[in-house]
Design an enzyme around this catalytic site. Sequence first.
Site, mmCIF file in Angstrom:
data_model
loop_
_atom_site.group_PDB
_atom_site.id
_atom_site.type_symbol
_atom_site.label_atom_id
_atom_site.label_comp_id
_atom_site.label_asym_id
_atom_site.label_seq_id
_atom_site.Cartn_x
_atom_site.Cartn_y
_atom_site.Cartn_z
ATOM 1 N N ASN A 126 49.629 26.714 28.100
ATOM 2 C CA ASN A 126 49.397 25.748 27.023
ATOM 3 C C ASN A 126 49.780 24.325 27.408
ATOM 4 O OD1 ASN A 126 48.474 27.792 25.482
ATOM 5 N ND2 ASN A 126 49.927 27.523 23.797
ATOM 6 N N MET A 127 49.041 23.394 26.824
ATOM 7 C CA MET A 127 49.268 21.958 27.007
ATOM 8 C C MET A 127 50.761 21.611 27.015
ATOM 9 S SD MET A 127 47.274 19.323 27.247
ATOM 10 C CE MET A 127 45.669 19.576 26.528
ATOM 11 N N LYS A 128 51.443 22.103 26.009
ATOM 12 C CA LYS A 128 52.853 21.771 25.798
ATOM 13 C C LYS A 128 53.775 22.367 26.871
ATOM 14 C CE LYS A 128 56.374 20.620 23.051
ATOM 15 N NZ LYS A 128 56.639 19.290 22.549
ATOM 16 N N GLY A 129 53.364 23.552 27.367
ATOM 17 C CA GLY A 129 54.208 24.204 28.356
ATOM 18 C C GLY A 129 55.490 24.745 27.758
#
Lengths: 249, 517
Positions: A126-129
Amino acid sequence: MTTIVRPYGDTLDDGAVQLSFTLPVPFGPRGREAARLFVEKLGFRHAEVVHAAPLSGDFSFYVAYGRTEVAVDVDTIHVEEATGEKLYSMNEACAAIREKLGRKVVVVGACTGFDAHTVGIDAIMNMKGYNHHYGLERYSEVEAFNLGAQVPNEKLIDYAVKVNADAILVSQIVTQKDVHIRNLTELIELLEARGLRERFVVCAGGTRISNKLAVELGYDGGFGQGTYAEHVATFLIDRLVDKVAPGGA
Amino acid sequence: MESRLHMPQERIDRARELASRIVAPVQEFIDAHTTVTVERATLRLAGADGADADGIPVPNLVIDQLSGRLDEGALKFWVNALVRTGEDVAGLNRKVAEGLRVDALPLADPAALEAKAAELVAACTRRVRGNRSLREERLARYAGKNHSPLLYVIVATGNIHEDVKQARAAAEQGADVVAVIRTTAQSLLDYVPYGATTEGFGGTYATQENFRIMRAALDEVVEREGRYVYLTNYASGLCMPEIAAMGALERLDMMLNDSMYGILFRDINMYRTFVDQKFSRMINAWAGVIINTGEDNYLTTSDAVEKAYTVLASQFLNERFAFAAGLEPWQMGLGHAFEMDPTIRNGFLMELSQALMAREIFPEAPLKYMPPTKFMTGDIFRGVVQNSLFNFVSQMTGQGIHLLGMLTEAIHTPFMQDRFLALENAKYVMNNMADLGAEVEFRMDGTIVKRAHAVLEETVAFLERIETTGLMDAIAEGLFADIRRPRDLGKGLDGLRKKSDGYWNPFEEHLHRELGL
């Protein structure tokens, strides 16, 4: 050279170890002595039960300390991690992809079988990590497809073929009764049956997955606790570069 | 309770009004439809039970026979079969399991069907009322013996008999609520297995027999310890109403039951879920069950600081859907969670703010507070501290149902000692600081108050956007949890039917009457 080490409490080589466990015996002096004997039988000297408590009529809980003579030689240890000591940061990874591959890397990931726990694959993709490490979606040179939870192995393969993926990432969190082993094995068998095994770099991840286990199961690499997107990206880049120019840098 | 966060009532009212307008068109859709599991739940309330030699449950056998005529309601054919064969309920269950086709019998006089159905409704009502009054009697007898918040633990061995041992031990150590977590993937089965089960992955099958076994085991502890122990299961997934029906019959006390969780996190079709959740909630309302909603899931998927408003928005929507199904505020265990990154400076203040805000906006709801999971690591020692802070917030803000965090959260399903240590931790923290909340006032211009106001404002803005878009399109466009779920995709859509003009369901009518809907 040999470097012999033992657990360290407050003095070198004291061998101090902390343990906690439950015994299926009622709380009381017999239970406590059973716990002490158990620690002794593990090979500890100075076995000491420092805390005991009843869990229910038939079970009791113990905290114990012991000292051990057992030692390991750290110089003879060979560690099998998927990635070496050198890790690309996100920016370095993207630069390496541009420079060495000259095209975007396509990654498909999923939590397969009946496993509904996406926390692992989300942390990597995911983008956020996770924990301030961005996931692969954030990488400008990576096209990442996170298919989510409970994806059948067949569908994962179909999708990887459809988007012409370079790599497949599989996350398995539920490990009760070794369900993850069966599931991971099935994916490799399906890939081999369809003649697609060599087409993808295939990685497994999860709290109970090690690189050793994954390689044994026929994967290119495996990632356990403490893995971030950088680890996976570094491994993928190295492998993909190796595929283009085997043995090269 | 006066507002310690000085929440603007007019903005809370605005959010409720929006929630009401968002849910209204969905309710119209719901009331015009039924599903295979709504029909099977109705059959179960009427007494349909058992399975054939292949393990296919009797309610599924009946539904499969009727696939083309399901829009008339399955109960008609079942009741007709009772009238035509002269069998009692147990006898008919046996015959259906042996292959009797209920759709092959000529329909009897409608008056005879009405009379037989009235008998079945009365029998079911006696049982459910009996369960409800037994629970109320025990809660009154042992009043003041439960913890506040209720301490909630999970057992998950896969084997119901092993679960019993773990549940008994936890109850003896002070747990007020025991949830038997379901086996992985049961939520995606379009049937409820039959009988006691000993094999499961990451949990144990929800079956009526497993419910009965665990209820009996916990009741022994209730009498011995002089404290009521709430039994919980999952009315979620593709069989929401059937599980609710089984729970009503076997005296479960709480059900995980969310109006949108299945759509977003299990990819179940939205039409199917909306119809199923309504019927399941009517049964829960009738049985006196406390529902637990699943807002914690938004935070395991998205960031707990940035997406806090999605939790509050979902709470408003769950509340509205619950009202529409006849649930009382005391039955609404609206969910939320302690899931912020522990390394954030002053993260604790934001957690406290969020929990207190939920408490003040939903003053009568027994809020279900979920422990840290996403940022739990293999460091069990830090895990204990994280759980202690979670316990602190829960006590200080007066949460209703407190799911205990396990120090081994990221490692394995709990050992017996993990539950014990969690209970000891909670009892210590909550007793030691019991009345701290009442001692503290918050600065009007401080972080805690300002954070709550900001989250409420974001929630109102978010609800306004959903109202403009429409709930179903908002879900399709990915407004919730960044997950897109188109209207016509997802599991279970083939089990949806538009009710025909002649749709007949005396149990549904009975529930409407009893709940004043």
